[in-house]
Design an enzyme around this catalytic site. Structure first.
Site, PDB file in Angstrom:
ATOM      1  N   TYR A  18      30.773  35.050  38.646  1.00  0.00           N
ATOM      2  CA  TYR A  18      31.075  34.331  37.390  1.00  0.00           C
ATOM      3  C   TYR A  18      31.710  35.214  36.325  1.00  0.00           C
ATOM      4  CZ  TYR A  18      26.360  36.114  36.440  1.00  0.00           C
ATOM      5  OH  TYR A  18      25.259  36.915  36.309  1.00  0.00           O
ATOM      6  N   LYS A  19      31.875  36.504  36.615  1.00  0.00           N
ATOM      7  CA  LYS A  19      32.519  37.404  35.655  1.00  0.00           C
ATOM      8  C   LYS A  19      34.025  37.433  35.943  1.00  0.00           C
ATOM      9  CE  LYS A  19      28.179  39.694  34.693  1.00  0.00           C
ATOM     10  NZ  LYS A  19      27.199  40.679  35.128  1.00  0.00           N
ATOM     11  N   PHE A  55      21.760  47.997  34.621  1.00  0.00           N
ATOM     12  CA  PHE A  55      21.467  46.638  34.180  1.00  0.00           C
ATOM     13  C   PHE A  55      19.979  46.319  34.439  1.00  0.00           C
ATOM     14  CE2 PHE A  55      21.735  42.008  34.395  1.00  0.00           C
ATOM     15  CZ  PHE A  55      22.640  41.716  33.391  1.00  0.00           C
ATOM     16  N   ARG A  91      31.267  44.658  23.209  1.00  0.00           N
ATOM     17  CA  ARG A  91      32.063  44.914  24.411  1.00  0.00           C
ATOM     18  C   ARG A  91      33.258  43.973  24.403  1.00  0.00           C
ATOM     19  NH1 ARG A  91      28.192  44.174  29.460  1.00  0.00           N
ATOM     20  NH2 ARG A  91      27.973  42.164  28.440  1.00  0.00           N
ATOM     21  N   ASP A 148      26.296  47.918  43.069  1.00  0.00           N
ATOM     22  CA  ASP A 148      26.346  46.674  42.305  1.00  0.00           C
ATOM     23  C   ASP A 148      27.765  46.554  41.758  1.00  0.00           C
ATOM     24  OD1 ASP A 148      26.312  44.769  40.248  1.00  0.00           O
ATOM     25  OD2 ASP A 148      24.176  45.081  39.857  1.00  0.00           O
TER      26      ASP A 148
HETATM   27  C1  LIG Z   1      25.858  40.380  35.376  1.00  0.00           C
HETATM   28  C2  LIG Z   1      25.073  41.374  36.134  1.00  0.00           C
HETATM   29  C3  LIG Z   1      23.994  40.981  36.926  1.00  0.00           C
HETATM   30  C4  LIG Z   1      23.568  39.545  36.914  1.00  0.00           C
HETATM   31  O1  LIG Z   1      22.596  39.179  37.806  1.00  0.00           O
HETATM   32  P1  LIG Z   1      22.269  37.609  37.981  1.00  0.00           P
HETATM   33  O2  LIG Z   1      21.274  37.548  39.021  1.00  0.00           O
HETATM   34  O3  LIG Z   1      23.562  36.939  38.311  1.00  0.00           O
HETATM   35  O4  LIG Z   1      21.780  37.113  36.667  1.00  0.00           O
HETATM   36  C5  LIG Z   1      23.339  41.942  37.681  1.00  0.00           C
HETATM   37  N1  LIG Z   1      23.724  43.251  37.634  1.00  0.00           N
HETATM   38  C6  LIG Z   1      24.766  43.654  36.860  1.00  0.00           C
HETATM   39  C7  LIG Z   1      25.174  45.088  36.844  1.00  0.00           C
HETATM   40  C8  LIG Z   1      25.450  42.737  36.077  1.00  0.00           C
HETATM   41  O5  LIG Z   1      26.440  43.130  35.303  1.00  0.00           O
END
Ligand SMILES: *Cc1c(COP(=O)(O)O)cnc(C)c1O
Length: 409
Positions: A235-236, A133, A384, A210
């Site tokens: 939030y996911k 990410f 997705r 992560d």
């Molecule tokens: C959604 C996601 C993030 C999001 O980071 P934020 O700081 O909440 O915006 C980070 N890493 C991964 C792998 C994600 O899927």
């Protein structure tokens, strides 16, 4: 509707009828006009209980108790909610998980703390993966640049994701830390957390996971598997709502070793001493910096009640039937139209979303959303389907897949 779709729909309804978790869908707020919500991997749906708790929070906790609520309950929330996330979803004993900040900030704190611990020992390399990410890659690049460290890039198979053998080949006595995603945000590939953690620790490096795409849908055993550090969002699959705070996990035996870079008053041993110098808390609270995101913790807290009732292992089983059905539908509805499956075929190798590629997806996504069929689109041609086990039905999966097929045919 053609015969193939009808057969799939019948199968989906049968699976829904047998689904022990089906009744939990009623716990979520109705979304009129939404035929298929397939984006639980980006933003989980709100619970009715969250709406109720928000109202009483405003009327009572905040509105009536006012600032007294800090002493009465809010000061302890980051640790309490963290412990519940740890117990119900991470396999983590109390005192190691804390809720704070965003995932990006959490990654920054952990990577910098780990780097600061390792760099003086001559460990100057950070191992990451080129498909990770963006925020994970960017933050590591920033820290490496600030500290004069080097990045070792893994280039795994884009569908199957990072393997333990690739990590083993990349780590050495120069490695400070390894940062990887448990579930790949694109392909949905599920990494071998136990195997990779073992390889990394044998090299003397620290392992940071992560968990954004696995927390709340894939069971794990952070304590038992010897994971050093982890961060994830709420939030996911934890349905905390847009911008709800992240969580940080630090294994008990690592807490004393690490110093996180954002020294704020909430990380101090005594928050209200307001002393002249920063003296960090001895426990997991040392990873806090500022005021807790109290209002934004309500949704996650309600979702954890539901996860406690359903059980994370049972949710994982539902995730299997949902993703298997989605792949079956892909094979008969989308593959004949030239779409490609970009997710591992075996359930054991994936999380709770599947990914499909087709050059026409970017031209149809707006119409699908307008029509209440809501998957997730990522450039250039990737759809997705995030199948959140408690809020998604099998029927919804087929409605979505049939709409996708119709849109590109
Ligand atoms: C959604 C996601 C993030 C999001 O980071 P934020 O700081 O909440 O915006 C980070 N890493 C991964 C792998 C994600 O899927």
């Amino acid at each position: 509707m053609n015969e193939t779709t009808q057969t799939l729909l019948a199968k989906a309804r049968e699976l829904d009828a047998q689904d022990k978790l089906a009744h939990h869908r009623n716990a979520f707020v109705d979304a009129p006009g939404v035929k298929a919500y397939l984006d639980g991997n980006s933003l989980g749906r709100p619970l009715k209980a969250t709406a109720e708790r928000m109202q009483s929070f405003i009327a009572h906790d905040w509105g009536t108790r006012l600032i007294r609520s800090w002493d009465e309950q809010w000061m302890e929330l980051p640790g309490q909610l963290g412990d519940r996330i740890g117990k119900l979803t991470l396999g983590a004993a109390p005192g190691q998980t804390i809720v704070a900040d965003s995932t990006s900030i959490g990654i920054y704190k952990l990577v910098d703390a780990a780097a600061g611990f390792q760099q003086p020992k001559g460990r100057t390399q950070i191992v990451i993966e080129e498909g990770n990410f963006p925020t994970d890659r960017f933050i590591v690049e920033g820290i490496a640049s600030a500290r004069g460290m080097d990045i070792v890039w893994l280039k795994p198979d884009p569908i199957m994701g990072v393997q333990a053998t690739e990590v083993a080949a990349a780590v050495s006595d120069k490695t400070a830390l390894v940062l990887l995603s448990h579930v790949d945000f694109r392909s949905g590939a599920l990494a071998d957390m136990q195997g990779i953690t073992k390889v990394v620790k044998q090299s003397g490096a620290l392992m940071i996971w992560d968990l954004c795409h696995s927390a709340g849908c894939v069971p794990m055993q952070l304590d038992e598997w010897g994971v050093d550090l982890a961060v994830g969002c709420t939030y996911k699959y934890l349905n905390g709502g847009p911008g709800s705070p992240a969580f940080i996990y630090v294994a008990k035996e690592r807490i004393k070793d690490l110093t996180q870079p954002i020294w704020g008053w909430w990380g101090a041993a005594n928050v209200f001493e307001m002393g002249p110098e920063y003296e960090s808390d001895e426990g997991i609270k040392k990873f806090l910096s500022g005021t807790a995101h109290v209002t934004s913790m309500i949704g996650t807290s309600c979702m954890l009640d539901l996860i406690e009732e359903a059980g994370i292992e049972t949710m994982r089983e539902k995730s299997r039937t949902l993703t298997e059905l989605a792949i079956e539908a892909y094979e008969v509805l989308l593959a004949p139209l030239g779409a490609k499956l970009l997710t591992p075929q075996e359930h054991a190798d994936r999380g709770s979303h599947i990914s499909v590629g087709h050059e026409k997806f970017n031209t149809v996504i707006d119409d699908l959303w307008a029509d209440g069929v809501i998957p997730d689109f990522r450039n250039p041609d990737n759809i997705r389907l995030g199948l959140s086990p408690l809020s998604t039905s099998h029927e919804e999966v087929i409605i979505g897949m049939a709409a996708l097929a119709a849109a590109i045919s």
